[in-house]
Design a protein around this motif. Structure first.
Motif, PDB file in Angstrom:
ATOM      1  N   SER A  52       0.836  -1.198   0.000  1.00  0.00           N
ATOM      2  CA  SER A  52       0.000   0.000   0.000  1.00  0.00           C
ATOM      3  C   SER A  52       0.868   1.242   0.000  1.00  0.00           C
ATOM      4  O   SER A  52       1.810   1.358   0.783  1.00  0.00           O
ATOM      5  N   PRO A  53       0.536   2.198  -0.861  1.00  0.00           N
ATOM      6  CA  PRO A  53       1.329   3.444  -0.861  1.00  0.00           C
ATOM      7  C   PRO A  53       1.036   4.351   0.332  1.00  0.00           C
ATOM      8  O   PRO A  53       1.724   5.360   0.516  1.00  0.00           O
ATOM      9  N   THR A 292     -10.479   8.357  -3.662  1.00  0.00           N
ATOM     10  CA  THR A 292      -9.066   8.103  -3.331  1.00  0.00           C
ATOM     11  C   THR A 292      -8.411   7.155  -4.328  1.00  0.00           C
ATOM     12  O   THR A 292      -7.262   6.752  -4.115  1.00  0.00           O
ATOM     13  N   HIS A 293      -9.135   6.800  -5.390  1.00  0.00           N
ATOM     14  CA  HIS A 293      -8.608   5.799  -6.326  1.00  0.00           C
ATOM     15  C   HIS A 293      -8.120   4.573  -5.562  1.00  0.00           C
ATOM     16  O   HIS A 293      -6.964   4.170  -5.670  1.00  0.00           O
ATOM     17  N   GLN A 295      -7.618   4.216  -2.283  1.00  0.00           N
ATOM     18  CA  GLN A 295      -6.696   4.431  -1.167  1.00  0.00           C
ATOM     19  C   GLN A 295      -5.246   4.596  -1.629  1.00  0.00           C
ATOM     20  O   GLN A 295      -4.348   3.906  -1.153  1.00  0.00           O
ATOM     21  N   THR A 296      -5.080   5.502  -2.581  1.00  0.00           N
ATOM     22  CA  THR A 296      -3.720   5.829  -3.044  1.00  0.00           C
ATOM     23  C   THR A 296      -3.421   7.282  -2.703  1.00  0.00           C
ATOM     24  O   THR A 296      -4.295   8.036  -2.264  1.00  0.00           O
ATOM     25  N   GLU A 301      -6.549  11.335   0.437  1.00  0.00           N
ATOM     26  CA  GLU A 301      -5.791  10.639   1.488  1.00  0.00           C
ATOM     27  C   GLU A 301      -4.844  11.601   2.208  1.00  0.00           C
ATOM     28  O   GLU A 301      -4.598  11.461   3.399  1.00  0.00           O
TER      29      GLU A 301
END
Lengths: 311, 311, 311
Positions: A52-53, A292-293, A295-296, A301
């Motif tokens: 995850s980024p 958030t695409h 959660q990116t 975010e």
């Protein structure tokens, strides 16, 4: 920042040596999202979710935390202090994987604490962190929202840099939910009842300076170097003391200041179990994942506290 | 102050429109001491006791509050936030009607909360405010002593201007009594044990700046304009969120930070019931009523914290 | 400092007059370690352990405190406020007599509170201080560590000068023990959970300014004169009020903010009873007694917070 780089470099050098500590007794799949190093009774744990980024609190981090906690519970090494930090400069721990709230989602994670089987996996993780015989310290240099902040509250102590990347919040009310692991209950003990209502019900971000002023964190430091220097000194000092004294002292403080587990279950976990299944939360979660695409890194975010009104 | 006038003017303009909200289900006599306006999920309630120059917490205000609370409990409108302010620039809510402590006085008010019939009317009012599904915010621009401050503590959040008219206290000990609705218990959670003893046992007034510094209130603002601007922004933000999330989040915070009702009954209400009937309290009440010319504007009501030593 | 000398001189002048108050009902041997003076409802108690250069909390002070507490419990004088200070400018109350932790040591002190016989003598003393009908205030001008700080926490209020001699701590964890009278539990209510962990687990000294900022004490004053002036004014004000109101108000604050006695027994007293008998605590106690030359003035007693890492 030069001192910061030095610190990071020093961490990398010693990463491999102690990695065995968190994998030796693994009951759960290991994903390598926690980098551990040990030195003189202090275990440093850098959260580094390579899946995850934004250092999402997803099944990978939870699985690795479960293994780490079980190893520390055995307490058969000389570890007296655990220091949690993040390898992601913008996110300490973003929040829970919001896909959990989509209809039909099923978590691959089993029961963690078999002695209290009604606890969900994340609630059980955080509760067991408060029960560890070691002193636990969080070093905050990035965002921690939702369960990210609840993780911070489950640590004994919390220190932050004044970096603008430090933004903490319980954001659940904006989704139509509530802090389901008891984060607002711990907060009420730190910042009082009125300020807990203000920040939690409004899902507002707090910065490090304000968080220090009202007691959300122990202290905010001007620079990353001062932050790490203070925490490593504090950890080294505590590590001088007998393990039984640390555990015994923790027992007393917990007895007086931790929300009782039955209250966490009744008034946090059960509430989010009901609310989380509501159409309102599911609809907002879809909007959030789209904005958030999934959660990116992006404006939602990074600055949810400001941006949420657009959702 | 020009911005203040504007705000007041705006409030007046919308007063009539929503007045029905607080009268539609009235079980108690209505006296018009609460001016209500509603806008986008926010109900503004200005306390305006036309029977008292000091916004006394008397039977009229209590009767109107009872009707308001019962309407809000039904929660069948879109109200998500209630903002309490005062139409009296010098008094938010002065204190309880001290005539209650004279021998032979009988309250015309019945039991409010029939599910807990041992609660006195004012204790039941304040407890039920903490139970409302809406977020509640107090906007403080005048004095609030005794049950006036207990009313503030029963709200979720408290914001004040730095006006010298803002003077808060629990003054009961000076009468020979105690805060009978649990005000000192809520305070202990906000400002700690030691400072609660200091202010409450000595019946000392606190100003807005000090109240902000130690956590008695959420925050003090330099001007009335900043105060109202912040609170209206906060209220509008919360009003964006689903009602169930607000109520669910409140449940968790209350469970961890509100004095239990049985403790309020046992160690606040029952104590004042005993002490209030004592000759000491009755004698002091007579002196107080004489010195204040039956609770009118004058040095004793304005500056009780300083003047009480003369009584 | 001239004003300080004046204050001290004034205290000496009135010492003899009221000494009878603390000796009239003596059930325990009297050692004269408490100098008492009374004036207009205020009892000033200066701790002056002539058996110890550091105002040790030893059997002599405990015996005299027991007599004082039993006299105050009867409450048959007009005393409404008790102000505790120290006659030793460097030590308010150092800590418990560490000889207690040597193998074979037996306390000459009996059960103090026969209604709760499982309480050790010091735990019973501190608990009964919180139960006194009078308001209690500590005036701090020297060190208070371990049970010295627990004594402070058992008082209703705590004020200090900003003298560098004011150093407070719970030092037990450094011995391998824990605050056995519940000091960390009271602290958690004053300074929050995270800061309690930080200071107590690390056995760190706190100074007066920091203690004021985070709520460990009520307030720190620039000079000794300002400190005494404020406290005497506060005490005189409280002493104006009816005794029943003071006691009734205390009941409510205690009910909401004091750790329950069963929690103190279970999670503080029983823990230190176990840990105190461990080889780790016994070994450290021997080192401590050697380094301090049996608890006399020197670098370890003066600056334990800094020096402990050398032990």
């Amino acid at each position: 920042m030069f001192p910061r780089l030095l610190t990071t470099f020093a961490l990398l050098l010693t990463t491999v040596a102690l990695l065995s500590l968190s994998t030796s007794a693994a009951r759960y799949p290991s994903y390598g999202t926690l980098q551990t190093t040990k030195s003189s009774g202090v275990l440093n744990v850098a959260i580094n979710n390579t899946h995850s980024p934004i250092n999402l609190f997803d099944q990978f981090v939870q699985s690795d935390l479960a293994n780490l906690i079980e190893t520390l519970q055995v307490n058969d090494t000389d570890v007296r202090v655990v220091v949690f930090s993040s390898a992601n400069p913008k996110f300490f721990l973003a929040h829970i994987d919001i896909n959990y709230f989509l209809p039909g989602y099923e978590s691959p994670l089993p029961v963690f604490d078999v002695s209290i089987p009604e606890l969900t996996f994340p609630v059980a993780l955080l509760w067991n962190i408060t029960q560890l015989p070691q002193a636990t310290i969080a070093v905050i240099e990035g965002r921690a929202r939702g369960i990210g902040n609840e993780f911070l509250m489950s640590c004994d102590m919390r220190f932050a840099s004044k970096s603008p990347s430090v933004l903490l919040s319980q954001l659940e009310t904006s989704f139509g939910g509530n802090p389901g692991s008891g984060g607002s209950m711990y907060l009420a003990h730190e910042i009082g009842r009125g300020r807990t209502f203000e920040y939690v019900v409004s899902s507002t971000d707090i910065d490090a300076v304000t968080a220090d002023r009202i007691g959300w964190i122990n202290r905010a430091f001007d620079t990353s170097r001062e932050l790490h220097s203070y925490v490593q000194g504090l950890a080294a000092r505590i590590a001088l003391f007998p393990a039984a004294g640390i555990a015994g002292t923790k027992q007393g403080i917990n007895a007086a200041s931790r929300p009782p587990l039955e209250v966490i279950i009744q008034d946090a976990q059960k509430v989010i179990e009901t609310l989380g299944a509501s159409p309102a939360v599911q609809a907002f979660s879809k909007k959030f994942l789209a904005a958030t695409h999934n959660q990116t890194v992006g404006p939602f975010e990074l600055n949810y506290g400001e941006k949420l009104v657009e959702l």
